[in-house]
Design an enzyme around this catalytic site. Structure first.
Site, PDB file in Angstrom:
ATOM      1  CE  LYS A 133      -3.841   1.900   2.807  1.00  0.00           C
ATOM      2  NZ  LYS A 133      -4.623   1.641   4.040  1.00  0.00           N
TER       3      LYS A 133
ATOM      4  CB  SER B 265      -7.977   3.052   3.134  1.00  0.00           C
ATOM      5  OG  SER B 265      -7.145   2.482   4.127  1.00  0.00           O
TER       6      SER B 265
ATOM      7  CB  SER C 154      -8.043   0.042   5.902  1.00  0.00           C
ATOM      8  OG  SER C 154      -8.781   1.193   6.234  1.00  0.00           O
TER       9      SER C 154
END
Length: 447
Positions: free
Chosen positions: A71, A146, A170
């Site tokens: 990420k 996310s 997330s």
């Protein structure tokens, strides 16, 4: 190519010469070239797909040749860390985050940085700077967030493992929406340094993989945990929380998760109804005050360590997402969450810890099980709706506040919108959780 093989089987095949690492890497590069519409990567590192170039010693590493993506709030030297926000577009970290160092030490290669919801403050990965992450299973739908780019990359077969971060769900939310496995470890089990933070109390790196077998294999090597099988043959006891976690569910979510629970019960797994209403009530007083308050301590501190401290206000001023900008600027200019609110949230966390441990002790539970998200993935055209945040994190947030390990596994029929079923254990029982979840997945005929 080799898509049905586990990570362990892939590495063994490459070592023994039964599989061709170079051919697999070329196939992955071809897949990436065809997957631009997913917006799953912010930056890509094609050098990770360079075939068998290691020494004999390097080829013995447990993740040798395996491309892993991270990420884009996780520092990787040589690549920018944007956190999905314009103000960090030119930030080049000097060193790898601790979790990246561990993967590299195991022989993994960094495939790139995944797209995400801006600054991790959202659950759909509808990013106004880098494009919305598209769900590979159903292209009209959101991948969730996310860590949406991580889940999309794994679901599309671009990498067998991606590393996201999980503050309130997330990792697990996009895993549920994209039909992959999402594992959040107990807070502190994986190193958290070198990661753009939201909340030191809640943040944790987490794994997204194609299967529980892969998640367990990677986790075992990341932590140096023994692979010994469980010694007890007694039936597992799973708590089914009645009042909070299993309420207000979309019909498909309830049906898919209930079918999985019934299947397990038919095969001898003990299902124990438990009253979880206090967990829901207590969690409400933690959910927003704690991360919002800590962000204004932890993010400036991260910037100071990165030599970017003077840019804090400028970075906030450049936020593209209007709702995130409004929320953060309002707290900065006229705090709605006070120090007293923050302390109260910490005290509530202690109450939540006691309540959760009490349920496990009272009912002699091994795990609890519940739908990861109460609904299926929204349409991309609806991914900006403000109500999504509270709705999507409703079930995932308690594990984050409890610092407990949690894993979401896919349970929907192939071809339908994915649905995730979560299994949680007590803090510190990460390896046991993954072993038990893998045992249950075999009963469900999941990979």
């Amino acid at each position: 190519m080799y898509s049905q093989l586990s990570i362990e089987a892939l590495v063994d095949g490459f070592r023994q010469g039964n599989l061709c690492l170079d051919s697999w890497h070329r196939a992955l590069l071809d897949q990436y070239a065809d997957a631009g519409h997913l917006n799953s990567f912010i930056s890509f590192a094609p050098q990770a797909f360079s075939g068998d170039t290691g020494t004999p010693e390097q080829r013995q590493a447990p993740l040798y040749g395996i491309p892993v993506s991270f990420k884009d709030n996780i520092n990787v030297s040589g690549l920018p860390t944007t956190a999905g926000t314009p103000g960090l577009a030119d930030y080049q970290p000097a060193a790898d985050a601790g979790i990246v160092q561990r993967f590299k030490a195991l022989g993994a290669r960094v495939a790139g940085k995944n797209n995400m919801h801006e600054l991790s403050f959202g659950v759909t990965s509808a990013n106004l700077s880098y494009g919305s992450v598209v769900n590979p299973r159903h292209l009209q739908h959101s991948a969730g967030g996310s860590s949406g780019g991580c889940a999309a990359a794994v679901a599309a077969g671009l990498v067998p493992c991606a590393v996201g971060t999980d503050t309130g769900g997330s990792v697990r939310i996009p895993a549920a929406f994209c039909g992959v496995v999402g594992f959040r470890p107990s807070t502190g089990v994986y190193p958290g340094d070198g990661i753009v933070p939201v909340s030191q109390t809640k943040d944790s790196p987490g794994l997204l993989t194609r299967s529980l077998e892969d998640a367990l294999f990677v986790h075992r090597h990341l932590t140096g945990t023994s692979c010994a099988a469980p010694t007890e043959a007694k039936p597992l006891r799973i708590g089914i929380p009645q009042q909070f976690f299993w309420s207000e569910l979309e019909t498909k979510v309830h049906s898919d998760c209930r079918a999985a629970i019934d299947c397990l019960a038919d095969q001898g797994v003990e299902m124990v109804p438990v009253d979880d209403r206090l967990i829901g009530e207590i969690n409400e007083s933690i959910q927003f005050p704690l991360p919002i308050f800590e962000f204004f301590i932890d993010f400036p501190r991260f910037l100071l360590k990165a030599g970017q401290g003077e840019r804090f206000l400028d970075i906030l001023g450049q936020i593209r997402d209007p709702q995130i900008k409004k929320t953060l600027m309002a707290q900065l200019e006229s705090p709605a969450i006070s120090y007293e609110d923050y302390v109260q949230a910490l005290m509530s966390k202690l109450r939540l810890d006691r309540e959760y441990a009490g349920l496990f002790q009272q009912h002699r539970l091994d795990l609890i099980a519940y739908p990861t998200v109460s609904c299926t993935a929204p349409l991309l055209s609806d991914s900006g709706a403000q109500e999504h945040f509270e709705h999507f994190v409703r079930n995932t947030d308690p594990a984050s506040n409890l610092a407990a390990p949690s894993v979401s596994v896919p349970v929907a029929a192939a071809g339908s919108l994915p649905v995730g079923l979560s299994f949680d254990a007590l803090p510190g029982q990460d390896h046991q959780l993954l072993q038990m979840a893998q045992q249950l997945s075999r009963l469900l005929a999941l990979r």
